[in-house]
Design an enzyme around this catalytic site. Structure first.
Site, PDB file in Angstrom:
ATOM      1  N   ALA A  57      -6.220 -25.168 -68.616  1.00 27.22           N
ATOM      2  CA  ALA A  57      -6.719 -25.222 -66.384  1.00 27.22           C
ATOM      3  C   ALA A  57      -4.677 -25.527 -65.484  1.00 27.22           C
ATOM      4  O   ALA A  57      -5.298 -25.150 -64.703  1.00 27.22           O
ATOM      5  CB  ALA A  57      -6.892 -26.876 -66.595  1.00 27.22           C
ATOM      6  N   SER A  60      -3.620 -21.122 -63.020  1.00 26.35           N
ATOM      7  CA  SER A  60      -4.198 -20.230 -62.486  1.00 26.35           C
ATOM      8  C   SER A  60      -4.032 -18.818 -62.223  1.00 26.35           C
ATOM      9  O   SER A  60      -3.088 -18.319 -61.609  1.00 26.35           O
ATOM     10  CB  SER A  60      -4.491 -21.218 -61.232  1.00 26.35           C
ATOM     11  OG  SER A  60      -3.687 -20.620 -59.930  1.00 26.35           O
ATOM     12  N   SER A  91      -5.119 -11.968 -66.146  1.00 32.04           N
ATOM     13  CA  SER A  91      -6.731 -12.218 -66.512  1.00 32.04           C
ATOM     14  C   SER A  91      -6.656 -10.626 -66.383  1.00 32.04           C
ATOM     15  O   SER A  91      -7.983 -10.223 -67.141  1.00 32.04           O
ATOM     16  CB  SER A  91      -7.630 -12.573 -65.511  1.00 32.04           C
ATOM     17  OG  SER A  91      -6.798 -11.745 -64.068  1.00 32.04           O
ATOM     18  N   HIS A 113       2.400 -13.535 -71.734  1.00 32.25           N
ATOM     19  CA  HIS A 113       3.529 -14.837 -72.589  1.00 32.25           C
ATOM     20  C   HIS A 113       2.458 -15.235 -73.432  1.00 32.25           C
ATOM     21  O   HIS A 113       3.088 -15.878 -74.124  1.00 32.25           O
ATOM     22  CB  HIS A 113       4.820 -14.803 -72.624  1.00 32.25           C
ATOM     23  CG  HIS A 113       4.822 -16.632 -71.396  1.00 32.25           C
ATOM     24  ND1 HIS A 113       5.313 -17.276 -71.244  1.00 32.25           N
ATOM     25  CD2 HIS A 113       3.123 -17.048 -70.867  1.00 32.25           C
ATOM     26  CE1 HIS A 113       4.859 -18.660 -70.708  1.00 32.25           C
ATOM     27  NE2 HIS A 113       3.310 -18.242 -70.276  1.00 32.25           N
ATOM     28  N   THR A 220       7.964 -19.461 -67.437  1.00 34.78           N
ATOM     29  CA  THR A 220       8.325 -20.298 -68.126  1.00 34.78           C
ATOM     30  C   THR A 220       7.854 -20.126 -69.363  1.00 34.78           C
ATOM     31  O   THR A 220       8.160 -18.740 -69.600  1.00 34.78           O
ATOM     32  CB  THR A 220       6.848 -22.101 -68.141  1.00 34.78           C
ATOM     33  OG1 THR A 220       5.952 -20.881 -68.754  1.00 34.78           O
ATOM     34  CG2 THR A 220       6.764 -22.176 -66.606  1.00 34.78           C
TER      35      THR A 220
HETATM   36  N1  SAH Z   1      -1.036 -12.316 -62.411  1.00 38.38           N
HETATM   37  C1  SAH Z   1      -2.419 -12.555 -62.573  1.00 38.38           C
HETATM   38  C2  SAH Z   1      -2.407 -13.839 -62.955  1.00 38.38           C
HETATM   39  C3  SAH Z   1      -1.018 -14.869 -62.414  1.00 38.38           C
HETATM   40  S1  SAH Z   1      -1.055 -16.538 -62.794  1.00 38.38           S
HETATM   41  C4  SAH Z   1      -2.744 -12.805 -61.048  1.00 38.38           C
HETATM   42  O1  SAH Z   1      -2.290 -12.226 -60.340  1.00 38.38           O
HETATM   43  O2  SAH Z   1      -4.561 -12.969 -61.141  1.00 38.38           O
HETATM   44  C5  SAH Z   1       0.707 -16.236 -63.730  1.00 38.38           C
HETATM   45  C6  SAH Z   1       0.948 -15.735 -65.236  1.00 38.38           C
HETATM   46  O3  SAH Z   1       1.843 -15.757 -65.464  1.00 38.38           O
HETATM   47  C7  SAH Z   1       0.025 -16.699 -66.286  1.00 38.38           C
HETATM   48  O4  SAH Z   1      -0.884 -15.740 -66.479  1.00 38.38           O
HETATM   49  C8  SAH Z   1       1.108 -17.365 -67.188  1.00 38.38           C
HETATM   50  O5  SAH Z   1       0.846 -17.241 -68.374  1.00 38.38           O
HETATM   51  C9  SAH Z   1       2.159 -15.864 -67.395  1.00 38.38           C
HETATM   52  N2  SAH Z   1       3.749 -16.544 -67.652  1.00 38.38           N
HETATM   53  C10 SAH Z   1       4.510 -17.723 -67.291  1.00 38.38           C
HETATM   54  N3  SAH Z   1       5.437 -17.121 -67.891  1.00 38.38           N
HETATM   55  C11 SAH Z   1       5.629 -16.104 -68.293  1.00 38.38           C
HETATM   56  C12 SAH Z   1       7.067 -15.599 -69.657  1.00 38.38           C
HETATM   57  N4  SAH Z   1       7.995 -16.092 -69.417  1.00 38.38           N
HETATM   58  N5  SAH Z   1       6.324 -14.461 -69.444  1.00 38.38           N
HETATM   59  C13 SAH Z   1       5.186 -14.078 -69.043  1.00 38.38           C
HETATM   60  N6  SAH Z   1       4.243 -14.796 -68.604  1.00 38.38           N
HETATM   61  C14 SAH Z   1       4.211 -16.030 -68.819  1.00 38.38           C
END
Ligand code: SAH
Length: 228
Positions: A57, A60, A91, A113, A220
C-alpha cells in the site's frame, strides 16, 4: 491539476492532458495514446492521480501529468534508436511509453528493486501484444536491482528517468548519461523535493537545472519492504 485532466477512457485522459498543456508535442501524444493506462493500474486508471501499483500500500505510482511533464522534458533525447533508463519502474507504464518513443532500434531498461513489482510489470506489459513483442525482442528489459546504482551494464543512456526521490544529486546516474544526454530526477532537499533536469552536453559538461517542487516516494533499501 488532477481534476482537470481526469478522463473516463485513456483517450479522454490524453486529450485532457493535451488540452491543459501538459502534453505539448505530437510524439508524446501518440505515445500516450499507444499505452493503455488501464493495463498498469487496478483502480481508476484514467484519473490524473497517483495509482496504487500493487504489492504494498505504500508504493504508489506517479500521476499522469507528471509522466507527461517528464516525457516532454526528456523528449529531445528520446529519438528513435535512443537508450533509456527508467529507475523505479514500478508498474512498467513509463517503460512502455518510452518504448514507443524510441522505436524498434531503441532500448528501454526498467530498474525496480521489489521483485514482485518486476514480475507484475512484465505481466502488465504482456497485456498488450505490442509491448509483449518489445519484451520478447529485448527492446524493453525489466531488471531487479538497486536503482541508486543505475545499471551501467547497458549504458550509457541518452535519457534517464528517475521515478522516486533521490537523497541527493545522484552522481552515479550522471556518470551513466551519454554525452549528450538528459536526466529527469526528483531530489530531496531537507523536507522538500524538487525536479532536477540534468543535461550533459556533447563535450561532457553537466548542467543541473532545478525546476518545481514535487512529492515522490523516496528511493529506499529494498529490505524495508521485503517482509510483505
Ligand atoms: N515509475 C513508476 C513507479 C513510481 S513509484 C511510475 O511512474 O508510476 C516509485 C518506484 O520506485 C516504486 O515502484 C519503488 O518500489 C521503486 N523504488 C524505490 N526505491 C528503489 C530503489 N532503490 N531501486 C529501484 N527501485 C526503487
Amino acid at each position: 491539476m488532477s481534476w482537470r485532466c481526469t478522463g473516463q477512457t485513456n483517450a479522454e485522459l490524453v486529450n485532457n492532458l493535451f488540452r491543459n498543456g501538459l502534453i505539448k508535442s505530437e510524439r508524446v501524444r501518440n505515445a500516450f495514446n499507444a499505452v493503455d493506462r488501464g493495463h498498469f493500474s487496478k483502480a481508476e486508471p484514467y484519473s490524473d492521480a497517483p495509482q496504487r501499483i500493487g504489492c504494498d500500500a505504500t508504493i504508489s505510482g506517479v500521476a499522469p501529468h507528471m509522466h507527461a511533464y517528464a516525457a516532454e522534458s526528456l523528449l529531445p533525447r528520446l529519438n528513435p534508436g535512443a537508450r533509456v533508463l527508467d529507475i523505479g519502474s514500478g508498474s512498467g507504464y513509463l517503460c512502455a511509453l518510452f518504448g514507443h518513443l524510441v522505436g524498434p532500434t531503441g532500448k528501454v531498461i526498467g530498474v525496480e528493486h521489489i521483485p514482485q513489482l518486476v514480475q507484475m510489470s512484465e505481466q502488465n506489459l504482456r497485456r498488450d501484444p505490442l509491448h509483449s513483442q518489445m519484451l520478447d525482442e529485448g527492446r524493453i528489459k525489466m531488471v531487479k536491482a538497486d536503482g541508486r546504482e543505475g545499471y551501467p551494464e547497458e549504458g550509457p543512456y541518452d535519457a534517464i528517468h528517475v521515478g522516486a526521490a533521490a537523497a541527493g544529486m545522484p552522481e552515479k546516474l550522471i556518470e551513466q548519461l551519454a554525452a549528450p544526454g538528459k536526466m529527469f530526477v526528483p531530489v530531496s532537499e531537507g523536507y522538500n523535493q524538487y525536479i532536477y533536469e540534468v543535461e550533459k552536453d556533447a563535450e561532457g559538461n553537466v548542467k543541473k537545472n532545478r525546476s518545481h517542487g514535487v512529492m515522490y516516494v523516496p528511493l529506499t533499501d529494498a529490505r524495508e519492504y521485503s517482509s510483505s
